[in-house]
Design an enzyme around this catalytic site. Structure first.
Site, PDB file in Angstrom:
ATOM      1  N   GLY A 299      46.419 -27.047  35.833  1.00 51.72           N
ATOM      2  CA  GLY A 299      46.641 -25.637  36.149  1.00 51.72           C
ATOM      3  C   GLY A 299      47.769 -25.037  35.340  1.00 51.72           C
ATOM      4  O   GLY A 299      47.663 -23.913  34.834  1.00 51.72           O
TER       5      GLY A 299
ATOM      6  N   ASP B  36      35.094 -38.764  38.884  1.00 46.13           N
ATOM      7  CA  ASP B  36      34.887 -38.510  40.311  1.00 46.13           C
ATOM      8  C   ASP B  36      33.459 -38.042  40.539  1.00 46.13           C
ATOM      9  O   ASP B  36      32.953 -37.182  39.809  1.00 46.13           O
ATOM     10  CB  ASP B  36      35.834 -37.409  40.816  1.00 46.13           C
ATOM     11  CG  ASP B  36      37.293 -37.819  40.757  1.00 46.13           C
ATOM     12  OD1 ASP B  36      37.559 -39.021  40.598  1.00 46.13           O
ATOM     13  OD2 ASP B  36      38.152 -36.926  40.879  1.00 46.13           O
TER      14      ASP B  36
ATOM     15  N   PRO C  23      44.066 -45.602  27.868  1.00 45.57           N
ATOM     16  CA  PRO C  23      43.545 -44.785  28.977  1.00 45.57           C
ATOM     17  C   PRO C  23      42.895 -43.488  28.491  1.00 45.57           C
ATOM     18  O   PRO C  23      41.867 -43.063  29.028  1.00 45.57           O
ATOM     19  CB  PRO C  23      44.792 -44.507  29.821  1.00 45.57           C
ATOM     20  CG  PRO C  23      45.709 -45.654  29.535  1.00 45.57           C
ATOM     21  CD  PRO C  23      45.486 -45.960  28.086  1.00 45.57           C
TER      22      PRO C  23
ATOM     23  N   GLN D  20      41.474 -43.029  25.528  1.00 46.10           N
ATOM     24  CA  GLN D  20      40.210 -43.380  24.881  1.00 46.10           C
ATOM     25  C   GLN D  20      39.097 -43.565  25.911  1.00 46.10           C
ATOM     26  O   GLN D  20      37.972 -43.087  25.741  1.00 46.10           O
ATOM     27  CB  GLN D  20      40.381 -44.662  24.061  1.00 46.10           C
ATOM     28  CG  GLN D  20      41.331 -44.530  22.876  1.00 46.10           C
ATOM     29  CD  GLN D  20      41.551 -45.862  22.182  1.00 46.10           C
ATOM     30  OE1 GLN D  20      40.613 -46.648  22.011  1.00 46.10           O
ATOM     31  NE2 GLN D  20      42.786 -46.141  21.796  1.00 46.10           N
TER      32      GLN D  20
ATOM     33  N   LYS E  15      45.847 -42.096  15.803  1.00 49.41           N
ATOM     34  CA  LYS E  15      45.005 -43.109  16.444  1.00 49.41           C
ATOM     35  C   LYS E  15      44.093 -42.471  17.488  1.00 49.41           C
ATOM     36  O   LYS E  15      42.891 -42.774  17.559  1.00 49.41           O
ATOM     37  CB  LYS E  15      45.898 -44.167  17.083  1.00 49.41           C
ATOM     38  CG  LYS E  15      45.154 -45.320  17.729  1.00 49.41           C
ATOM     39  CD  LYS E  15      46.156 -46.326  18.295  1.00 49.41           C
ATOM     40  CE  LYS E  15      45.457 -47.478  19.001  1.00 49.41           C
ATOM     41  NZ  LYS E  15      46.439 -48.433  19.578  1.00 49.41           N
TER      42      LYS E  15
ATOM     43  N   CYS F  16      56.104 -13.822  57.577  1.00 48.47           N
ATOM     44  CA  CYS F  16      54.972 -14.035  58.476  1.00 48.47           C
ATOM     45  C   CYS F  16      55.462 -14.596  59.816  1.00 48.47           C
ATOM     46  O   CYS F  16      56.080 -13.882  60.595  1.00 48.47           O
ATOM     47  CB  CYS F  16      53.935 -14.928  57.802  1.00 48.47           C
ATOM     48  SG  CYS F  16      52.311 -14.891  58.605  1.00 48.47           S
TER      49      CYS F  16
ATOM     50  N   HIS G 203      53.258 -11.663  53.016  1.00 48.45           N
ATOM     51  CA  HIS G 203      53.713 -12.782  52.174  1.00 48.45           C
ATOM     52  C   HIS G 203      54.136 -12.261  50.800  1.00 48.45           C
ATOM     53  O   HIS G 203      53.347 -12.283  49.844  1.00 48.45           O
ATOM     54  CB  HIS G 203      52.597 -13.818  52.017  1.00 48.45           C
ATOM     55  CG  HIS G 203      52.329 -14.618  53.241  1.00 48.45           C
ATOM     56  ND1 HIS G 203      52.922 -15.835  53.478  1.00 48.45           N
ATOM     57  CD2 HIS G 203      51.540 -14.360  54.317  1.00 48.45           C
ATOM     58  CE1 HIS G 203      52.508 -16.305  54.646  1.00 48.45           C
ATOM     59  NE2 HIS G 203      51.672 -15.430  55.177  1.00 48.45           N
TER      60      HIS G 203
ATOM     61  N   GLU H  27      55.907 -13.599  48.617  1.00 49.01           N
ATOM     62  CA  GLU H  27      55.991 -14.646  47.589  1.00 49.01           C
ATOM     63  C   GLU H  27      54.790 -14.640  46.652  1.00 49.01           C
ATOM     64  O   GLU H  27      54.880 -15.099  45.503  1.00 49.01           O
ATOM     65  CB  GLU H  27      56.140 -16.030  48.237  1.00 49.01           C
ATOM     66  CG  GLU H  27      54.921 -16.548  48.980  1.00 49.01           C
ATOM     67  CD  GLU H  27      54.887 -16.166  50.459  1.00 49.01           C
ATOM     68  OE1 GLU H  27      54.224 -16.879  51.243  1.00 49.01           O
ATOM     69  OE2 GLU H  27      55.513 -15.150  50.814  1.00 49.01           O
TER      70      GLU H  27
END
Length: 545
Positions: free
Chosen positions: A19, A147, A190, A192, A223, A379, A515, A517
């Site tokens: 992100g 996954d 890892p 690769q 590499k 809140c 909120h 923020e």
């Protein structure tokens, strides 16, 4: 407008910072004059994160149009000017819900519904719709390659790569390149294997962003380029930094934006990162430090308060002070009392749900009121301040919110049963309503009382802030609370709901039902957070005299 798409995937381990990397690239492209948006595709089955535990998933970020979304959308809005909406985040659960609803209506004319093509087509439609009207759309795929949950999304972007062509799509893959102290070198294996896994499902990455605790040597880049079949200049080293706001410059220094612009054939100016340079300078050169006590119930995972944490830091930048956040479990306040609140320059009580720890938050509000300590309630933080004032100043012993005590003799906070949404429509709820998607959500107009600290902070008589709550101040008790000295400094667009409260004869005791923020950014800050940190700094100076 022809939209270009950058698909961002991750491999080896989770929490690599896809992100942040996506948002940082978006910031550079925006600095080149391009119109950029970012989407997050989450592989979990929940329809949205609205009912998920903050200690598992982190905060729920609310967009202007009231969507409850992944916290990464908060990063997106803090890095670019484009505002996110419900089209910028969707989950496997939401896709399946919509496809099954169509199936029930008979939209598929009796076809057998399958992952391919029905689910993948639905995903592609949402990606294309989300990118409309923008020069570049960056699409972050949640989870890690390998996954099982991510497969429908990966198949969908593979198909889009074929359908839109190389001049409109680019695949960027984040991997981990660890340093092994015993061997004294970084290990590329890892990466690769992660690229091999990605290629096995038909996606060949065009750019590799390699995370690690140090810069990757040139020979190791060569590499990785050789074994992963990626141009050497497209192997980007993304080392750990002490501030996420340094990442745009780090990516820019390695020419990532030039690579993207050339690939897409875009004509645009060079990136102007002067605003980010100013942020980094302010961050590195504070003139002091304040300690803010955040009294919450989800403190074991700071990401539960991600936007609040960042907003406090932004306010520190504007006040030229560094902000140290001391996380205080509200249950610890219940158990140990005021001793855990000593040595603070200000107290912030953020939002939350449920009865656990609420009395500790009420005690924190009481401590701030009685000791003239700057207090900022968000809140639930506003509601507990009002409950404390009702109990201990307005003479309403045992006052409470019906969320926590339905039998309270003084229900000063109660369930909102009716309100007007951002489009002017009347919304109604009751006790039996579903938990998911039934709160008062999104941007709402707030009228500010002339001469109040809120009006002074916003430099005007109104503001627009985002909400996420079910409970509000009970208007039945407004007059009694006002007579006791409470100021209702903010009211809803129809002036029926209390949005902000303040206290007379207190240096800075301000709380809002919304909120704030969610709208704070490192470049612009937020007026309420700036006012709070300024008050905390002033309180500290008074104490030092």
């Amino acid at each position: 407008m022809t939209t270009r798409y950058i698909f961002v995937t991750g491999g080896v381990v989770s929490s690599l910072g896809k992100g942040i990397a996506a948002a940082s690239l978006a910031a550079i492209l925006e600095a080149r004059g391009l119109n950029v948006t970012i989407m997050k595709l989450d592989p979990y089955i929940n329809v949205d994160p609205g009912t998920m535990s903050p200690t598992q998933h982190g905060e729920v970020f609310v967009t202007e149009d009231g969507a409850e979304t992944d916290l990464d959308l908060g990063h997106y809005e803090r890095f670019i000017r484009t505002k996110m909406n419900r089209r910028n985040n969707f989950t496997t659960g939401r896709i399946y819900e919509e496809v099954l609803r169509k199936e029930r209506r008979g939209d598929y004319l009796g076809a057998t519904i399958q992952v391919i093509p029905h689910i993948t087509n639905a995903i592609k439609e949402k990606v294309l719709a989300g990118g409309e009207g923008h020069d570049v759309a960056i699409v972050e795929i949640g989870g890690t390659v390998g996954d099982i949950e991510s497969l429908p999304f990966l198949e969908s972007i593979r198909q889009l790569g074929v359908e839109l062509g190389r001049d409109r799509t680019l695949f960027m893959h984040l991997t981990l390149v660890p340093f092994l102290g015993a061997a004294g070198e970084v290990k590329t294996k890892p990466t690769q294997h992660s690229v091999k896994e990605l290629r096995s499902i038909g996606i060949a990455p065009d750019v590799l962003v390699c995370r690690g605790d140090r810069a990757i040597p040139a020979n190791e880049k060569a590499k990785i380029s050789l074994f992963c079949n990626v141009e050497e200049r497209a192997v980007i080293s993304l080392k750990d930094v002490d501030s996420i706001y340094k990442i745009p410059a780090l990516l820019r220094s390695q020419g990532l934006d030039d690579l993207v612009v050339k690939r897409f054939g875009l004509e645009c100016r060079e990136a102007d990162l002067s605003e980010w340079e100013n942020v980094i300078y302010q961050e590195a050169n504070p003139n002091g430090e304040v300690v803010i006590g955040m009294v919450g119930k989800y403190i074991e995972l700071p990401d539960a308060y991600k936007s609040v944490n960042e907003a406090l830091k932004h306010a520190g930048l504007k006040n030229r002070v560094s902000v140290t956040i001391k996380y205080i479990d509200s249950q610890t306040v219940e158990a140990k009392g005021e001793e855990v609140l000593q040595g603070l320059d200000g107290i912030l009580v953020p939002g939350g749900f449920g009865e656990r720890g609420v009395e500790g938050k009420i005690l924190a509000a009481k401590f701030a009121r009685e000791n003239n300590l700057p207090y900022f309630g968000i809140c639930l933080g506003m509601q507990v301040a009002l409950i404390e004032f009702a109990r201990n100043v307005a003479g309403m012993a045992d006052a409470h919110s019906t969320e926590f005590n339905k039998e309270t003799p003084f229900p000063v906070v109660g369930l909102i049963t009716e309100w007007i949404d951002e489009e002017g429509n009347v919304e109604q709820r009751h006790e039996a309503s579903d938990l998911g998607g039934t709160m008062r959500l999104g941007a709402q107009l707030c009228h500010l009382l002339e001469g109040s600290k809120a009006a002074q902070a916003y430099k005007g008589n109104s503001c627009v802030e985002r909400h996420r709550h079910r409970y509000e101040v009970n208007n039945k008790y407004r007059e009694r609370l006002e007579q006791a000295g409470m100021i209702f400094s903010g009211l809803s667009s129809d002036r029926k709901l209390v949005e902000m409260i303040e206290l007379k004869d207190h240096p800075w005791f301000v709380a809002g039902q919304f909120h704030p923020e969610f709208t704070s950014t490192p470049r612009d800050g937020h007026p309420l957070f700036e006012g709070f940190i300024a008050a905390a700094s002033a309180h500290q100076k008074r104490d030092l005299k």
